[in-house]
Design a protein around this motif. Structure first.
Motif, short mmCIF file in Angstrom:
data_model
loop_
_atom_site.label_atom_id
_atom_site.label_comp_id
_atom_site.label_asym_id
_atom_site.label_seq_id
_atom_site.Cartn_x
_atom_site.Cartn_y
_atom_site.Cartn_z
N MET A 282 0.84 -1.19 0.00
CA MET A 282 0.00 0.00 0.00
C MET A 282 0.87 1.24 0.00
SD MET A 282 -3.35 -0.95 2.25
CE MET A 282 -4.16 0.56 1.76
N SER A 283 0.37 2.27 -0.65
CA SER A 283 1.04 3.56 -0.72
C SER A 283 -0.01 4.63 -0.46
CB SER A 283 1.69 3.75 -2.09
OG SER A 283 0.69 3.78 -3.09
N ALA A 284 0.42 5.87 -0.49
CA ALA A 284 -0.52 6.97 -0.24
C ALA A 284 -1.61 7.03 -1.30
CB ALA A 284 0.23 8.30 -0.18
N GLY A 285 -1.32 6.65 -2.53
CA GLY A 285 -2.31 6.65 -3.61
C GLY A 285 -3.10 5.35 -3.62
N LEU A 286 -4.37 5.43 -3.93
CA LEU A 286 -5.26 4.27 -3.92
C LEU A 286 -4.84 3.22 -4.94
CD1 LEU A 286 -7.82 3.00 -2.72
CD2 LEU A 286 -9.13 4.18 -4.50
N ASP A 287 -4.49 2.04 -4.47
CA ASP A 287 -4.11 0.90 -5.31
C ASP A 287 -2.94 1.20 -6.24
OD1 ASP A 287 -6.12 -0.69 -4.15
OD2 ASP A 287 -7.60 0.01 -5.59
N GLU A 288 -2.04 2.08 -5.81
CA GLU A 288 -0.90 2.48 -6.62
C GLU A 288 0.41 1.83 -6.19
OE1 GLU A 288 -0.60 6.72 -6.65
OE2 GLU A 288 -2.58 6.98 -7.56
#
Length: 162
Positions: free
Chosen positions: A62-68
């Motif tokens: 997981m990263s700050a961007g959704l599903d990125e």
């Protein structure tokens, strides 16, 4: 003292917090029912059929961007749209993501899988995208996918001619 090996997320409805990502860098993992980078966000199973994008499952950081986040492992699946329903394919995706996780958990836990950046075309959807489609054509998760797609195409042609 115990060390947490990973934080697993298995729902697109999860509220993500930067604090958790910062507390456990590289150990917050999402089990996503799409073949990323296709169909990020809401209702990935539905939109993979509507837009004829690859279907599958992905385990990613997981990263700050959704599903990125970077991909740890993924598997593409194929379905017969004339026989399958949205519900049956979703169930197959859930079974496959569990299987993929079980097959790879030891390596995920050890950190021995080298994450891969997502590459290629990106698609992204919100729940309101599905709601807009439901406003134009009758929809039920137990519909055969081929039947829905034909009804959807008919509704779209009707809209174009209005």
């Amino acid at each position: 003292a115990y060390e947490i090996a990973a934080c697993l997320v298995g729902s697109e409805m999860c509220i993500r917090g930067r604090e958790v990502l910062d507390l456990m860098p590289g150990r917050v993992i999402n089990l996503h029912t799409s073949y990323l980078p296709y169909n990020r966000g809401s209702s990935p199973n539905f939109f993979s059929f509507l837009e004829n994008t690859p279907k599958g499952v992905t385990i990613h950081l997981m990263s700050a961007g959704l599903d990125e986040g970077d991909i740890l492992c993924q598997r593409e699946l194929h379905f017969d749209e004339e026989k399958e329903t949205f519900a049956s394919t979703y169930e197959a995706l859930l079974q496959e993501i569990e299987k993929l996780f079980r097959e790879n958990w030891q390596q995920i836990r050890e950190g021995s899988i080298i994450p891969v950046k997502q590459a290629g075309p990106v698609t992204y959807h919100r729940m309101k995208d599905l709601d807009a489609i439901r406003g134009k054509v009758d929809f039920d998760w137990n519909m055969k996918i081929g039947d829905f797609k034909r009804a959807y195409e008919k509704a779209m042609r009707k809209d174009e001619n209005s």
